[in-house]
Design a protein around this motif. Structure first.
Motif, mmCIF file in Angstrom:
data_model
loop_
_atom_site.group_PDB
_atom_site.id
_atom_site.type_symbol
_atom_site.label_atom_id
_atom_site.label_comp_id
_atom_site.label_asym_id
_atom_site.label_seq_id
_atom_site.Cartn_x
_atom_site.Cartn_y
_atom_site.Cartn_z
ATOM 1 N N ASP A 116 -10.647 3.937 -5.956
ATOM 2 C CA ASP A 116 -10.464 5.460 -6.056
ATOM 3 C C ASP A 116 -9.577 6.008 -6.976
ATOM 4 O OD1 ASP A 116 -12.534 5.290 -4.324
ATOM 5 O OD2 ASP A 116 -11.443 5.836 -2.382
ATOM 6 N N TRP A 117 -8.438 5.512 -7.063
ATOM 7 C CA TRP A 117 -7.372 6.040 -8.000
ATOM 8 C C TRP A 117 -7.701 5.780 -9.439
ATOM 9 C CZ3 TRP A 117 -3.882 2.909 -10.943
ATOM 10 C CH2 TRP A 117 -3.132 3.444 -11.796
ATOM 11 N N GLU A 150 -8.653 1.993 -2.223
ATOM 12 C CA GLU A 150 -7.824 3.093 -2.687
ATOM 13 C C GLU A 150 -7.600 2.635 -4.061
ATOM 14 O OE1 GLU A 150 -5.127 2.864 1.581
ATOM 15 O OE2 GLU A 150 -4.222 2.134 -0.286
ATOM 16 N N ALA A 173 -8.937 -2.118 2.678
ATOM 17 C CA ALA A 173 -8.550 -0.622 2.534
ATOM 18 C C ALA A 173 -7.610 -0.379 1.196
ATOM 19 C CB ALA A 173 -7.504 -0.342 3.664
ATOM 20 N N PHE A 174 -6.975 -1.391 0.768
ATOM 21 C CA PHE A 174 -6.025 -1.357 -0.323
ATOM 22 C C PHE A 174 -6.974 -1.154 -1.624
ATOM 23 C CE2 PHE A 174 -3.930 -4.247 -3.508
ATOM 24 C CZ PHE A 174 -3.382 -3.150 -4.155
ATOM 25 N N GLN A 193 1.035 4.147 -2.971
ATOM 26 C CA GLN A 193 0.800 5.498 -2.620
ATOM 27 C C GLN A 193 2.059 6.305 -3.275
ATOM 28 O OE1 GLN A 193 -2.146 5.596 -1.271
ATOM 29 N NE2 GLN A 193 -1.821 7.495 -2.294
ATOM 30 N N ARG A 198 0.684 -1.156 -0.047
ATOM 31 C CA ARG A 198 -0.115 -0.022 -0.142
ATOM 32 C C ARG A 198 0.852 1.177 -0.228
ATOM 33 N NH1 ARG A 198 -4.094 -0.179 4.705
ATOM 34 N NH2 ARG A 198 -4.582 1.887 3.908
#
Lengths: 199, 199
Positions: free
Chosen positions: A137-138, A134, A130-131, A75, A71
């Motif tokens: 969303d990206w 993310e 969570a991953f 990021q 993660r």
DNA sequence: GCGAATTTACTTATTGATAGGTAAGTTGTC
DNA sequence: GACAACTTACCTATCAATAAGTAAATTCGC
């Protein structure tokens, strides 16, 4: 005062721990979480099972550490390409998939984690949730950006289109193990669907 | 001469064998091949491990039997909807995915088999290869049919678009375990991409 | 700056649980 | 009494995990 006179940074300090983590990541993406063992790691790295337990007491700890590091890396990848065109970001995304496949036909982390989700320790499930959020969303932000800048053209909203793209690449990477041609077909068609010239 | 006087067809004859196969299929689609055991089946069905070994000597035999039966069932499904409109066939395909998800968040067989491909016995790999090829060919035929009949409108060729659809549904079904909304977004967007009214 | 105390980074050895698998015996049915 | 459909009993391998021991490095008291 030569370079070799300097303390060889901490070549040992965290080296073993990192090598374990690297091997665990590799095994996770090739075999899945439940199909790799401490033996696989220790025999490959020339150490004992207990050495792994010293750094990562439970297999769960090892699994969580792999995802957390991934993660952070993801990021940095996202931050690192801020400001680029939507098209360039999309190509970087596609290239990521290709690199997975070429590295022992690995599949993407989200693919492993979602396929095995119900047989994962709950700590890993939380990290996986969570991953995946993310990642999606990206993908959505890239498409929104491309719509706004006029680079992409497609019907429907960006979030739904991101779902298609994300899911297709995840599935495609897995299917490529059985049908090597599918990944290229997939990428070409996704570009066509975004209104891009053949890429 | 009551119904019970008739030989209870073969309620036993093949009943145990079928119940084992059913349970194995269920476990394969929820846990994956390497994360289910003979214990899971025997304890659930109230029998002993050795009873399973009697019908399916090796776990490999059980796995192969599950896929082979699934391939036959899929073939009947395909044959059964010959002659229908492309749109109706597509909807039947989508509905299949929804039913998987609703049944304990199962994922599709191709998803399990491709994610675990490298840690599967080679007999099962061979079955998986054949099955995935059949699925992709079928998806391609639906899209070709839809293009020819004017029901669908999209850029690129049918085989590449089939890859997107197939891979997206496989990935989406897995991701739905972590993000329930993704499957609906996916189907809606796929319809939009095929030039269909919102479905 | 020197020795004692403590910590780091492991190895050796063993645990209990569970995995898939097998051989020999039991039971019910034609 | 022969065969099918099991169970009982067992085996070997492997799993993650733990305990106990050890050599080397680090920290601390003086």
């Amino acid at each position: 005062m030569t370079a070799s006179a300097l303390p060889p940074p901490d070549d040992d300090r965290q080296d073993t721990k990192k090598r374990i983590l690297d091997m665990a990541e590799d095994l996770l993406l090739t075999r899945g979480f439940n199909a790799f063992s401490y033996q696989h790691i220790s025999s490959e790295l020339g150490m004992k099972n207990a050495a792994i337990h010293y750094h990562y007491p439970k297999k769960n700890d090892l699994g969580v550490a792999v995802i957390q590091r991934y993660r952070r890396r993801f990021q940095r990848f996202v931050d690192g390409q801020a400001g680029q065109s939507a098209r360039a970001q999309l190509e970087a995304y596609f290239q990521l998939s290709t690199r997975y496949y070429q590295h022992n036909q690995q599949i993407c982390p989200s693919g492993v984690l979602s396929a095995e989700f119900h047989v994962l320790p709950s700590d890993m499930q939380a990290e996986a949730l969570a991953f995946v959020a993310e990642m999606r969303d990206w993908a959505t932000r890239i498409l929104q950006h491309g719509l706004a800048s006029g680079e992409f053209h497609f019907a429907g909203d960006a979030r739904a289109m991101a779902a298609v793209m994300f899911a297709a690449l995840q599935g495609g990477l897995q299917l490529a193990r059985l049908d090597a041609a599918i990944l290229d077909d997939l990428k070409r068609q996704l570009c066509a669907l975004l209104g891009l010239p053949p890429c």
